[in-house]
Design an enzyme around this catalytic site. Structure first.
Site, PDB file in Angstrom:
ATOM      1  N   LYS A  80       0.850  -1.210   0.000  1.00 38.32           N
ATOM      2  CA  LYS A  80       0.000   0.000   0.000  1.00 38.32           C
ATOM      3  C   LYS A  80       0.883   1.256   0.000  1.00 38.32           C
ATOM      4  CE  LYS A  80      -0.367  -0.308   5.048  1.00 38.32           C
ATOM      5  NZ  LYS A  80      -1.188  -0.818   6.162  1.00 38.32           N
ATOM      6  N   TYR A 107      13.405  31.287   6.256  1.00 39.18           N
ATOM      7  CA  TYR A 107      12.181  32.061   6.488  1.00 39.18           C
ATOM      8  C   TYR A 107      12.048  32.418   7.964  1.00 39.18           C
ATOM      9  CZ  TYR A 107      10.355  30.934   1.826  1.00 39.18           C
ATOM     10  OH  TYR A 107      10.163  30.825   0.474  1.00 39.18           O
TER      11      TYR A 107
HETATM   12  C1  LIG Z   1      -0.491  -1.776   6.858  1.00 40.41           C
HETATM   13  C2  LIG Z   1      -1.086  -3.050   7.347  1.00 40.41           C
HETATM   14  C3  LIG Z   1      -0.264  -4.175   7.550  1.00 40.41           C
HETATM   15  C4  LIG Z   1       1.239  -4.143   7.442  1.00 40.41           C
HETATM   16  O1  LIG Z   1       1.757  -3.739   8.693  1.00 40.41           O
HETATM   17  P1  LIG Z   1       3.359  -3.644   8.941  1.00 40.41           P
HETATM   18  O2  LIG Z   1       3.465  -3.326  10.391  1.00 40.41           O
HETATM   19  O3  LIG Z   1       3.852  -2.551   8.065  1.00 40.41           O
HETATM   20  O4  LIG Z   1       3.929  -4.956   8.597  1.00 40.41           O
HETATM   21  C5  LIG Z   1      -0.888  -5.364   7.885  1.00 40.41           C
HETATM   22  N1  LIG Z   1      -2.221  -5.438   8.055  1.00 40.41           N
HETATM   23  C6  LIG Z   1      -3.032  -4.369   7.901  1.00 40.41           C
HETATM   24  C7  LIG Z   1      -4.493  -4.510   8.118  1.00 40.41           C
HETATM   25  C8  LIG Z   1      -2.492  -3.132   7.565  1.00 40.41           C
HETATM   26  O5  LIG Z   1      -3.288  -2.078   7.430  1.00 40.41           O
END
Ligand SMILES: *Cc1c(COP(=O)(O)O)cnc(C)c1O
Length: 403
Positions: free
Chosen positions: A41, A268
Site C-alpha cells: 500500500k 524564512y
Molecule cells: C499496513 C497493514 C499491515 C502491514 O503492517 P506492517 O506493520 O507494516 O507490517 C498489515 N495489516 C493491515 C491490516 C495493515 O493495514
C-alpha cells in the site's frame, strides 16, 4: 526511471535485492505452510508499488495487499497479476470492477453484503473472494460482536461468496509490553469459535503484521501481512539475530555553498542565526517533497560527516550547516550510508515522533526513484561529482503468472 531521465538533483534509490533478501529471511522464520502477503500500500511504502510487487512475487510472496481499490487497480494496470487483498472496505457499487480484476475484498458487516447484491446478482458465476475483518482491539474497522457475525453467516453461505480469509490487526505488536497483543490474540481465538460453530467455510486465518510475524510464532496462523519489515523497517531488539536491509536511500547534491558571518540569518522568519562564522550549504529538497518542516534540526551526511538542517525548511530547498567549505554538487545523503555513517528512516522518524514508514511514504512523486539490485545491468550512471555512484540496474522483472 532511468538515470538519464532524471532532471533533478535529489533522487531516491531503491535496492530491490534488499526486498528479496528481507522477504526470504522473514519467510524462512515462518512455519512451513504459512503464506506470505506482501503489503505494498501507499506506493509500496513509498518505494514504488509495481517494482516492489514484482520483486516480492518473484522472491516468494503468495499475495499482495493494498489499502484502497484505486491502488489495486493501479497495480493491475501495471501488469501485476498476483492475488491482491484490499484492506479497506470498498463501496458496494464498486464490486463489479473488483470482480473484473479478481481482487479480494475486506468486509466488516452484513449490511455491505446486502447492499452489494444490487450490483452483483447471486447467480453470477464470478466468485466474490472476501476476507472478513474482526476488530479485536485496534478499534479501527471490523466486527466486534457475536450478533454482527451471526448476521453475516447466511450471506456468507451463498454459492458465489468465498470466504478466503478471516483476519484481525494488532494495535501494539511492536511494543515492549506484549500483554495487549496476547489479549488480542486470545480475543481472536474466541471469535474463531463463533466461526467454527457457524459452519462457514474459511480458507485461512491471519493476524500478524511485520512485528507479530517476527516476534510471535504462535500468531503466524495461515498467512502473514508483512509491510514494514519487507522494506527493512523493524526494531532490532525484536529480532536481534535478523539482518534485514533498508531498501531505500535518498540523495541530493549541494546546489549552493557560502560563508556567513556570526549573527546573520538563515531561512524564512529568520529562523536560524549563525552562532559564529559558518559554512552553509543549500540542498534542493523541501516540504513539497515530503521533507517536513518538523525535520528542522535533523542531520544529513556530507563527506561522511553529519550536517544539521538550520532554519525553516522551505517548499523546495533547505539549508544545512557544513563542517567546512565544499564544492557545489557535493553528494548529500539524507537517508542511507556514507561509509560507516548512516541516517535511517527510524532516526528521522524520531524527530517527528513517528515511525520509519511515515518518512518513506511521505516522499512525494516529485522525487524520482532509481531502482537497482536486479540482474540485468543496463547502464552506469555517470559520476557527477568526485563521488562514485553505484551501478544502476534496470527494473525489468518478469512477473510470475499466478492462477
Ligand atoms: C499496513 C497493514 C499491515 C502491514 O503492517 P506492517 O506493520 O507494516 O507490517 C498489515 N495489516 C493491515 C491490516 C495493515 O493495514
Amino acid at each position: 526511471m532511468e538515470p538519464s531521465e532524471i532532471y533533478r538533483d535529489t533522487w531516491a534509490e531503491v535496492d530491490l535485492s534488499c526486498i528479496s533478501h528481507n522477504l526470504k529471511v522473514i519467510k524462512s522464520r515462518l512455519p512451513a505452510p504459512a503464506e506470505f502477503m506482501a503489503v505494498v500500500k501507499a506506493n509500496g511504502y513509498g518505494h514504488g508499488d509495481r517494482e516492489i510487487a514484482e520483486i516480492a512475487v518473484q522472491a516468494g510472496a503468495d499475495s499482495l495487499a493494498v489499502a484502497y481499490l484505486s491502488e489495486a487497480i493501479n497495480l493491475r494496470r501495471q501488469g501485476i497479476t498476483a492475488p491482491i487483498l484490499i484492506l479497506t472496505p470498498i463501496q458496494p457499487q464498486e464490486v463489479p470492477i473488483a470482480l473484473k480484476h479478481r481482487f479480494m475484498l475486506t468486509v466488516t458487516n452484513a449490511g455491505w453484503l446486502e447492499q452489494m447484491r444490487a450490483y452483483k446478482s447471486a447467480n453470477s458465476r464470478d466468485k466474490l473472494r472476501i476476507h472478513i475483518k474482526f476488530d479485536t482491539g485496534l478499534g479501527r474497522i471490523g466486527l466486534r460482536e457475536r450478533e454482527e457475525w451471526d448476521a453475516m453467516v447466511p450471506r456468507l453461505k451463498q454459492p458465489d461468496i468465498e470466504v478466503a480469509g478471516i483476519f484481525t490487526h494488532l494495535a501494539t505488536a511492536g511494543n515492549v509490553d506484549i500483554g495487549y497483543s496476547k489479549a488480542q490474540a486470545a480475543k481472536f481465538q474466541q471469535m474463531l469459535g463463533w466461526v467454527k460453530e457457524s459452519g462457514v467455510k474459511v480458507r485461512q486465518f491471519h493476524c500478524a503484521n511485520s512485528a507479530a510475524a517476527l516476534r510471535f510464532p504462535e500468531m503466524v496462523l495461515d498467512n502473514v501481512r508483512v509491510g514494514a519489515a519487507l522494506y527493512g523497517f523493524y526494531a532490532k531488539e525484536h529480532a536481534p539475530d535478523l539482518q534485514l536491509r533498508p531498501a531505500l536511500s535518498l540523495h541530493s547534491r549541494l546546489i549552493h555553498v557560502k560563508r556567513v558571518n556570526k549573527g546573520q540569518y538563515i531561512g524564512y522568519d529568520n529562523s536560524y542565526r549563525a552562532a559564529e562564522d559558518e559554512w552553509i550549504g543549500t540542498v534542493p529538497i523541501g516540504y513539497a517533497d515530503g521533507w517536513s518542516q518538523s525535520l528542522q534540526g535533523s542531520e544529513m551526511l556530507v563527506d561522511v560527516q553529519r550536517a544539521p538542517i538550520v532554519g525553516k525548511i522551505g517548499m523546495d530547498q533547505l539549508m544545512i550547516r557544513l563542517p567546512r567549505s565544499y564544492p557545489v554538487n557535493t553528494l548529500v545523503t539524507l537517508i542511507g550510508k556514507q561509509m560507516d555513517e548512516q541516517i535511517t528512516c527510524a532516526e528521522l522518524a524520531a524527530h517527528l515522533g513517528s515511525v520509519p514508514q511515515e518518512i518513506s511514504t511521505s516522499l512525494s512523486s516529485r522525487i524520482p526513484r532509481l531502482y537497482k539490485g536486479h540482474e540485468i545491468v543496463t547502464e552506469m550512471m555517470t559520476p557527477v561529482t568526485s563521488v562514485h555512484f553505484p551501478n544502476y540496474v534496470k527494473k525489468e522483472v518478469k512477473t510470475k503468472t499466478r492462477r
